[in-house]
Design a protein around this motif. Structure first.
Motif, short mmCIF file in Angstrom:
data_model
loop_
_atom_site.label_atom_id
_atom_site.label_comp_id
_atom_site.label_asym_id
_atom_site.label_seq_id
_atom_site.Cartn_x
_atom_site.Cartn_y
_atom_site.Cartn_z
N UNK A 276 -41.58 134.80 44.02
CA UNK A 276 -40.76 135.40 44.91
C UNK A 276 -41.08 135.39 46.39
N UNK A 277 -42.27 135.73 46.59
CA UNK A 277 -43.02 135.80 47.84
C UNK A 277 -42.85 134.25 48.43
N UNK A 278 -43.28 133.32 47.61
CA UNK A 278 -43.40 131.95 47.99
C UNK A 278 -42.00 131.48 48.18
N UNK A 279 -40.98 131.78 47.55
CA UNK A 279 -39.66 131.48 47.99
C UNK A 279 -39.15 132.06 49.23
N UNK A 280 -39.37 133.22 49.49
CA UNK A 280 -38.81 133.94 50.66
C UNK A 280 -39.55 133.31 51.79
N UNK A 281 -41.14 132.93 51.67
CA UNK A 281 -41.74 132.66 52.93
C UNK A 281 -41.10 131.24 53.17
N UNK A 282 -40.88 130.23 52.28
CA UNK A 282 -40.69 128.93 52.33
C UNK A 282 -39.26 128.80 52.94
N UNK A 283 -38.37 129.52 52.45
CA UNK A 283 -36.92 129.53 53.11
C UNK A 283 -37.20 130.11 54.68
#
Length: 103
Positions: free
Chosen positions: A40-47
């Motif tokens: 989830x953190x990777x998804x948020x930060x990438x976006x």
């Protein structure tokens, strides 16, 4: 159980909300919860940081929510689809740990 709600607009994924805990181990030792949190953190930060898309991200006690503010570059929707699929794989490995809902 983690409740993962994915939001759609015009038949496209536009965000998600995560609440709860996987319950697959004691606090600090729950592999399923750690896997979901990390993804989830990777998804948020990438976006937001790498794709540069505008999104509302809220982190509260036991809740993480991301909502895209516009259609963005197109990659964000693909990443949200990938994140949803990833949660499905974790759920297969750790049954009854994640409930996935699409609205």
């Amino acid at each position: 159980m983690i409740k993962a709600v994915f939001y759609t607009e015009n038949s496209r994924l536009s965000g998600f909300s995560l609440t709860g805990h996987a319950g697959c181990g004691t606090a600090g030792n729950d592999v399923a919860c750690a896997a979901v949190s990390s993804a989830a953190e990777l998804t948020c930060n990438t976006i937001t940081d790498f794709f540069g898309d505008e999104a509302e991200v809220r982190v509260l006690e036991n809740t993480l929510t991301l909502r895209l503010k516009n259609e963005g570059c197109g990659y964000s929707e693909k990443l949200l689809e990938s994140f949803k699929a990833h949660l499905g794989f974790i759920s297969e490995e750790y049954p009854r740990s994640i409930q996935i809902i699409v609205k």
